[in-house]
Structure formats: C-alpha cells, structure tokens
Design an enzyme around this catalytic site. Structure first.
Site, PDB file in Angstrom:
ATOM      1  N   SER A   1       0.849  -1.199   0.000  1.00  0.00           N
ATOM      2  CA  SER A   1       0.000   0.000   0.000  1.00  0.00           C
ATOM      3  C   SER A   1       0.877   1.239   0.000  1.00  0.00           C
ATOM      4  O   SER A   1       1.953   1.247   0.614  1.00  0.00           O
ATOM      5  CB  SER A   1      -0.863  -0.009   1.268  1.00  0.00           C
ATOM      6  OG  SER A   1      -1.475   1.262   1.449  1.00  0.00           O
TER       7      SER A   1
ATOM      8  N   TYR B   1      -1.317  -0.603  10.322  1.00  0.00           N
ATOM      9  CA  TYR B   1      -1.444  -1.071   8.933  1.00  0.00           C
ATOM     10  C   TYR B   1      -0.298  -0.524   8.088  1.00  0.00           C
ATOM     11  O   TYR B   1       0.350  -1.260   7.334  1.00  0.00           O
ATOM     12  CB  TYR B   1      -2.800  -0.606   8.381  1.00  0.00           C
ATOM     13  CG  TYR B   1      -3.034  -0.913   6.921  1.00  0.00           C
ATOM     14  CD1 TYR B   1      -3.468  -2.173   6.515  1.00  0.00           C
ATOM     15  CD2 TYR B   1      -2.852   0.072   5.945  1.00  0.00           C
ATOM     16  CE1 TYR B   1      -3.702  -2.444   5.176  1.00  0.00           C
ATOM     17  CE2 TYR B   1      -3.078  -0.186   4.610  1.00  0.00           C
ATOM     18  CZ  TYR B   1      -3.505  -1.454   4.228  1.00  0.00           C
ATOM     19  OH  TYR B   1      -3.733  -1.722   2.897  1.00  0.00           O
TER      20      TYR B   1
HETATM   21  P1  NAP Z   1     -10.786  -7.090   1.446  1.00  0.00           P
HETATM   22  O1  NAP Z   1     -11.900  -6.973   0.489  1.00  0.00           O
HETATM   23  O2  NAP Z   1     -11.012  -6.815   2.888  1.00  0.00           O
HETATM   24  O3  NAP Z   1     -10.147  -8.535   1.260  1.00  0.00           O
HETATM   25  C1  NAP Z   1      -9.108  -8.980   2.071  1.00  0.00           C
HETATM   26  C2  NAP Z   1      -8.921 -10.449   1.827  1.00  0.00           C
HETATM   27  O4  NAP Z   1      -7.841 -10.916   2.679  1.00  0.00           O
HETATM   28  C3  NAP Z   1     -10.157 -11.284   2.211  1.00  0.00           C
HETATM   29  O5  NAP Z   1     -10.291 -12.354   1.314  1.00  0.00           O
HETATM   30  C4  NAP Z   1      -9.791 -11.791   3.605  1.00  0.00           C
HETATM   31  O6  NAP Z   1     -10.451 -12.984   3.964  1.00  0.00           O
HETATM   32  C5  NAP Z   1      -8.322 -12.055   3.379  1.00  0.00           C
HETATM   33  N1  NAP Z   1      -7.585 -12.293   4.624  1.00  0.00           N
HETATM   34  C6  NAP Z   1      -7.454 -11.487   5.704  1.00  0.00           C
HETATM   35  N2  NAP Z   1      -6.716 -12.106   6.642  1.00  0.00           N
HETATM   36  C7  NAP Z   1      -6.395 -13.330   6.144  1.00  0.00           C
HETATM   37  C8  NAP Z   1      -5.655 -14.428   6.621  1.00  0.00           C
HETATM   38  N3  NAP Z   1      -5.093 -14.423   7.842  1.00  0.00           N
HETATM   39  N4  NAP Z   1      -5.498 -15.511   5.825  1.00  0.00           N
HETATM   40  C9  NAP Z   1      -6.044 -15.540   4.594  1.00  0.00           C
HETATM   41  N5  NAP Z   1      -6.796 -14.549   4.102  1.00  0.00           N
HETATM   42  C10 NAP Z   1      -6.955 -13.449   4.861  1.00  0.00           C
HETATM   43  O7  NAP Z   1      -9.575  -6.113   1.046  1.00  0.00           O
HETATM   44  P2  NAP Z   1      -8.952  -5.678  -0.358  1.00  0.00           P
HETATM   45  O8  NAP Z   1      -9.177  -4.229  -0.481  1.00  0.00           O
HETATM   46  O9  NAP Z   1      -9.363  -6.604  -1.432  1.00  0.00           O
HETATM   47  O10 NAP Z   1      -7.401  -5.865  -0.002  1.00  0.00           O
HETATM   48  C11 NAP Z   1      -6.542  -6.768  -0.672  1.00  0.00           C
HETATM   49  C12 NAP Z   1      -5.112  -6.286  -0.444  1.00  0.00           C
HETATM   50  O11 NAP Z   1      -4.956  -4.979  -1.012  1.00  0.00           O
HETATM   51  C13 NAP Z   1      -4.724  -6.151   1.028  1.00  0.00           C
HETATM   52  O12 NAP Z   1      -3.417  -6.597   1.234  1.00  0.00           O
HETATM   53  C14 NAP Z   1      -4.810  -4.653   1.268  1.00  0.00           C
HETATM   54  O13 NAP Z   1      -3.978  -4.227   2.329  1.00  0.00           O
HETATM   55  C15 NAP Z   1      -4.357  -4.121  -0.069  1.00  0.00           C
HETATM   56  N6  NAP Z   1      -4.769  -2.732  -0.339  1.00  0.00           N
HETATM   57  C16 NAP Z   1      -6.068  -2.411  -0.480  1.00  0.00           C
HETATM   58  C17 NAP Z   1      -6.423  -1.086  -0.732  1.00  0.00           C
HETATM   59  C18 NAP Z   1      -7.852  -0.666  -0.924  1.00  0.00           C
HETATM   60  O14 NAP Z   1      -8.096   0.541  -1.101  1.00  0.00           O
HETATM   61  N7  NAP Z   1      -8.833  -1.558  -0.920  1.00  0.00           N
HETATM   62  C19 NAP Z   1      -5.434  -0.109  -0.852  1.00  0.00           C
HETATM   63  C20 NAP Z   1      -4.097  -0.477  -0.724  1.00  0.00           C
HETATM   64  C21 NAP Z   1      -3.780  -1.800  -0.473  1.00  0.00           C
HETATM   65  P3  NAP Z   1     -11.857 -12.972   4.822  1.00  0.00           P
HETATM   66  O15 NAP Z   1     -12.950 -12.745   3.811  1.00  0.00           O
HETATM   67  O16 NAP Z   1     -11.872 -14.316   5.454  1.00  0.00           O
HETATM   68  O17 NAP Z   1     -11.749 -11.845   5.813  1.00  0.00           O
END
Ligand code: NAP
Length: 230
Positions: free
Chosen positions: A139, A155
């Site tokens: 991020s 985070y």
């Molecule tokens: P999200 O919709 O909350 O999805 C997160 C995913 O990670 C879910 O499938 C969740 O599973 C899984 N997860 C969490 N802890 C886990 C664990 N211990 N073992 C296996 N799976 C786990 O978030 P997202 O926005 O798609 O984020 C994906 C990545 O992008 C993350 O690394 C996040 O930090 C990064 N990111 C996102 C943004 C943004 O604006 N959305 C910006 C910068 C970076 P569950 O469904 O079981 O909770």
C-alpha cells in the site's frame, strides 16, 4: 498450464486477480481462510470453464501455511505466480501512541509475516517454474518517501515492513521476480464504497506483473505498472 496462487482470493482485489488470471488461461488456486467463502469463489470462477481450485490458507497460521503446499501438489506440480494479497486493517488502528501492542502484532502477523511465510512455504514449487513471480500487495500507506500522515499506523507500518520483505526476497530469490504493488484506493470491504478505483483497476498492475511484465523487473514497488518510491 500456468498456475497462480492468490491469497485472500475469496473477495475484493484478490478475487478479481484470480478471476482475471483464470480468463488468461491460468489454473488458479483460490487461497482463503474461510472454506465456505473460498469454495464459493472458486466455483464462481470455474463456472465458465476456467480452472479454479480452493486452497485452505490462513496466512497468519503457520500450520495452515505449512500444510498448503502438500494440498496444492495434489493438483499441480509447480507454481508460476504467487500473489500475497491477503491483508487486514483492524478496527481501532487509529493512533500510534494509544493502540495496543496486540493490534500491531496481529496486523504484522497477517500483512508482513504472512507473505514471507507463504513465499517460504511455496519457494520449492515456485522454483520449478521457468519464470517464477511473487507479487506482494502492499500500500502507498507504507511509503516512507512522502512521510506518514497518521492514518492507520499499524497497517502502514506493516506495509512498510512488507516492502522490506519484498526487497529482501528479491535478493534471496535471484531467479524470481519479486515485487510490491500499491493497488491504489479500491472499492472493496477494506477500501469502502467511496474509494476512487474499481477492483479491475486495483488488480491491473498485479495481473500485469503476473503476465506481461519483464521477468527481470524485480525488487521494485509499483503502482499503475510503474516503479514508485519506497
Ligand atoms: P478485502 O476486500 O477486505 O479482502 C481482504 C482479503 O484478505 C479477504 O479475502 C480476507 O479474507 C483475506 N484475509 C485477511 N486475513 C487473512 C488471513 N489471515 N489468511 C487468509 N486470508 C486473509 O480487502 P482488499 O481491499 O481486497 O485488499 C486486498 C489487499 O490490497 C490487502 O493486502 C490490502 O492491504 C491491499 N490494499 C487495499 C487497498 C484498498 O483501497 N482496498 C489499498 C491499498 C492496499 P476474509 O474474507 O476471510 O476476511
């Protein structure tokens, strides 16, 4: 057939990455900690004839990670692309001077140690690929260059440290391409409905690194297909 494992692929950016790679002909492994959600996601991706397999994987649980390569090997003999996407942003991650150690520890366990642990567990299967690629979903919040603004300190620290893991892995695995990606601010459960980007846009650089990016591109932090400062 090319293979890809995406952690946290039951929803959000991880699901979109898995779905897209499946349409490009990859056999995708849908990593998820929740079996019901993971199976549902793999079934949805496989509906149009793509190859998608659910893989039980809680990146914060060393036993789950250790067991995963054995389960994976029942379906494929090598791994081309590992996308360390699973991540958490915990409630209460608000002010560095008052958040509890266990919130920081929990965040680091998933966002920083998780990707290292999964990469280590799958290193031997990745080494069997002719062009192994590891993509760590980081991020811009972890960037040191522009300075922190106080938002979600645990985070952000976990993503700064993840970038350190990327940089170190690129040295430890010289035949692999290992990079960090900032997907931008994306409309997911984590990013919220007001975020600027669609999941397709958020997954774009990840998919590019998994497919078209030069294999010699390694040890970088990228957004929109271009390196950005750490
Ligand atoms: P999200 O919709 O909350 O999805 C997160 C995913 O990670 C879910 O499938 C969740 O599973 C899984 N997860 C969490 N802890 C886990 C664990 N211990 N073992 C296996 N799976 C786990 O978030 P997202 O926005 O798609 O984020 C994906 C990545 O992008 C993350 O690394 C996040 O930090 C990064 N990111 C996102 C943004 C943004 O604006 N959305 C910006 C910068 C970076 P569950 O469904 O079981 O909770």
């Amino acid at each position: 057939m090319k293979t890809a494992l995406i952690t946290g692929a039951n929803k959000g950016i991880g699901y979109e990455t898995a779905r897209h790679l499946a349409t490009e002909g990859f056999q995708v492994f849908v990593g998820a900690r929740n079996a019901n959600a993971g199976r549902k996601a793999a079934d949805a991706i496989a509906k149009n004839g793509a190859k998608a397999t659910f893989l039980q994987l809680d990146v914060s649980d060393p036993e789950s990670v250790t067991a995963a390569p054995g389960e994976f090997s029942k379906f494929a003999d090598h791994l081309d692309v590992l996308v360390n996407n699973a991540g958490i942003l915990l409630k209460g991650d608000s002010a560095l001077l008052t958040i509890r150690d266990d919130l920081i520890r929990k965040t680091l366990e998933t966002n920083t140690l998780g990707p290292l642990r999964v990469t280590r567990a799958f290193a031997a299967l990745l080494a069997k690929s002719s062009a192994p690629r590891v993509i760590n979903v980081s991020s811009g919040g972890g960037q040191l260059t522009d300075g922190a603004d106080g938002w979600a300190p645990a985070y952000c620290i976990s993503k700064t440290a993840l970038n350190g893991v990327t940089s170190q892995l690129a040295v430890a695995l010289p035949k692999f391409a290992v990079n960090s990606v900032c997907p931008g601010w994306v409309r997911t459960d984590m990013g919220g409905p007001g975020a600027a980007r669609s999941v397709e846009k958020g997954a774009d650089t990840i998919v590019w690194l998994a497919t078209e990016a030069p294999q010699k591109l390694t040890g970088n932090f990228l957004r929109d297909r271009h390196p950005i400062p750490w």
